[in-house]
Structures are given as C-alpha cells and as structure tokens.
Scaffold this active site. Structure first.
Site, PDB file in Angstrom:
ATOM      1  N   LEU A 101      32.802 -11.527 -52.573  1.00  0.00           N
ATOM      2  CA  LEU A 101      34.008 -10.828 -52.903  1.00  0.00           C
ATOM      3  C   LEU A 101      33.338  -9.498 -53.653  1.00  0.00           C
ATOM      4  O   LEU A 101      32.402  -9.826 -54.356  1.00  0.00           O
ATOM      5  CB  LEU A 101      34.982 -11.668 -53.753  1.00  0.00           C
ATOM      6  CG  LEU A 101      35.875 -12.698 -52.863  1.00  0.00           C
ATOM      7  CD1 LEU A 101      36.651 -13.303 -53.931  1.00  0.00           C
ATOM      8  CD2 LEU A 101      36.695 -12.194 -51.785  1.00  0.00           C
ATOM      9  N   ASP A 102      33.872  -8.581 -53.649  1.00  0.00           N
ATOM     10  CA  ASP A 102      33.527  -7.392 -54.229  1.00  0.00           C
ATOM     11  C   ASP A 102      33.710  -7.483 -55.656  1.00  0.00           C
ATOM     12  O   ASP A 102      34.570  -8.538 -56.333  1.00  0.00           O
ATOM     13  CB  ASP A 102      34.592  -6.009 -54.233  1.00  0.00           C
ATOM     14  CG  ASP A 102      34.434  -5.556 -52.764  1.00  0.00           C
ATOM     15  OD1 ASP A 102      33.612  -6.071 -51.947  1.00  0.00           O
ATOM     16  OD2 ASP A 102      35.389  -4.931 -52.353  1.00  0.00           O
ATOM     17  N   LYS A 103      32.870  -6.730 -56.723  1.00  0.00           N
ATOM     18  CA  LYS A 103      33.273  -6.972 -58.091  1.00  0.00           C
ATOM     19  C   LYS A 103      34.786  -6.925 -58.707  1.00  0.00           C
ATOM     20  O   LYS A 103      35.144  -7.624 -59.328  1.00  0.00           O
ATOM     21  CB  LYS A 103      32.154  -5.941 -58.751  1.00  0.00           C
ATOM     22  CG  LYS A 103      32.196  -6.098 -60.173  1.00  0.00           C
ATOM     23  CD  LYS A 103      31.266  -5.070 -60.699  1.00  0.00           C
ATOM     24  CE  LYS A 103      31.118  -5.233 -62.313  1.00  0.00           C
ATOM     25  NZ  LYS A 103      30.304  -4.205 -62.918  1.00  0.00           N
TER      26      LYS A 103
END
Ligand code: URA
Length: 233
Positions: A101-103
């Site tokens: 998942l993105d930051k």
C-alpha cells in the site's frame, strides 16, 4: 526439523548460537529439555524459554496499516515493520507484505513468511478482489461508474486497459472501489484519469477478509487462516 534449524528459522538465534541455547535447557519438547542441536522437533510442540513458538507453521497476519508508514524493509522513515513484533523480523524466511500500500494509504494488508503464498496471492492470474474506500479532491463524474465497469480505461504509459472494476459513489467526493488486479498506484491513477484526484484512500477488504469484521485499529494485527484464499474455500 533440527533444533538448531528451528532456533534460527523462528528468529531466536543463529544456528551457531543454538548449541549454547540448547545446553542451557532453553528448548523443551514434551516436558524434557532438548539435548542435541540435531534432535528433530515439531515446532508446534516445543517451548523456547517456556513459551510456544509463534506461528509454527508459517506466519499469516492481517494488519491494519496506519497512514504515513511504508511497506518496505529499507526506506527511510517509519516502516510498517517498526510497528510489528521485533521477533517477526528475525524469522528466516523473512516476513513480507503481500503486495504493497502507498505510504499515504491506510487499511488492510497481509503479512507472511510463506513465499509460495505471497507469490500465489500477487500472481496476475489470481483475481482476489480488493476493496477501497476513498475521498476525492473534487466530485467524481457519475459516468465514471460505467467507465470503470467497462474495462476499457487505459492508464498513462500502459498498453492493456484496466480490468472491469466496481465503483459505487457514496457522495459527490467519496466512494468505494473494488479492483480485481493490482497495478502501481492503481486507485489513485484511475480516479485521477476520471478527473477526481484522491484525497484519502483506505483498503477495507481483501477477498473474504474485511477490516471491520477483524476489528483491527491502525497498528493492530491478527492471525488469519490462509485456507480462506484457496480456490475451493
Ligand atoms: N491503489 C493506490 O493508488 N494506492 C494503494 O496504496 C493501493 C491501491
């Protein structure tokens, strides 16, 4: 499994250090201290320093990723691994996320030390649905529902269109999107292509596992049974 291999596999110490652990009686099988590094033991039946071996047949954990940390072992800044039990990081094979998942995306992510499971779950042939809730910077045009469902949206720099995806608009600037594939920044790129850049993004479900049912707060985890993802489940 040999006792020295077990101690190193589950992150207690190196194989070299195992002899000293065994000599001190730190490994107990069915009530009796193990006496030799080469003694075969069942990881589910031994106690190390009086405690059972965690996840003796492979680590499978559902985790509520908080915003602001990265799904990496190496990046600068807060990593999701900083928030997990430190002994998980000493296991060999290593514990990894299943996909990323993105930051700035929160929500459900799976962790495992089972490379075959990780590989099977991220294979493009696997269509485990992943559900996201989002808000956007500006209203999502209603025709986006049909655009995403049609399976014709071609993202910048790609040669194959996105697979059909189910979009439900829950407000002018909010909705729920179910994807059956996992491309880089896919939700953000799809909504940006529709003219509505993402403001917030959370993954709320992976296949049958729903964050709300698991009751996990950001930073919390629980074990799951990988069999729920087997085709016949
Ligand atoms: N899609 C995105 O854009 N970001 C994620 O983190 C996951 C899916």
């Amino acid at each position: 499994m040999r006792t020295d291999a077990l101690l190193s596999r589950y992150g207690y110490c190196s194989r070299k250090e195992a002899a000293a652990w065994i000599k001190r009686g730190r490994v107990v099988l069915d009530g009796a201290a193990v006496t030799a590094a080469k003694q075969n033991v069942d990881p589910a039946r031994v106690l190390v320093d009086g405690a059972p071996v965690p996840f003796p047949y492979g680590l499978y954990a559902a985790y509520h990723k908080p915003l602001g940390c990265t799904c990496s072992h190496k990046d600068e800044g807060p990593l999701i691994y900083d928030l997990l039990p430190p002994e998980w990081l000493r296991r060999n094979p290593a514990v990894n996320t299943v996909g990323r998942l993105d930051k700035e995306t929160g929500g459900l992510i799976l962790l495992t030390d089972d490379g075959a499971f990780e590989h099977a779950m991220t294979s493009p042939r696997r269509h485990v649905p992943k559900e996201y809730v989002f808000t956007t910077e500006c209203p999502v045009p209603p025709e986006t529902v049909g655009l995403f469902a049609a399976g014709t949206l071609l993202l910048n720099g790609e040669t194959t269109p996105c697979q059909p995806a189910e979009l439900e608009l829950t407000g002018e600037c909010s909705g729920r999107l179910v994807l059956h594939e996992g491309r880089y920044h896919q939700v953000r790129r799809m909504l940006a292509a529709a003219g509505a850049p993402v403001r917030t993004l959370d993954r709320v479900a992976i296949g049958p596992l729903r964050l709300a049912d698991l009751g996990l707060q950001p930073g919390e985890w629980c074990a799951f049974d990988p069999a729920v993802f087997s085709p016949q489940a």
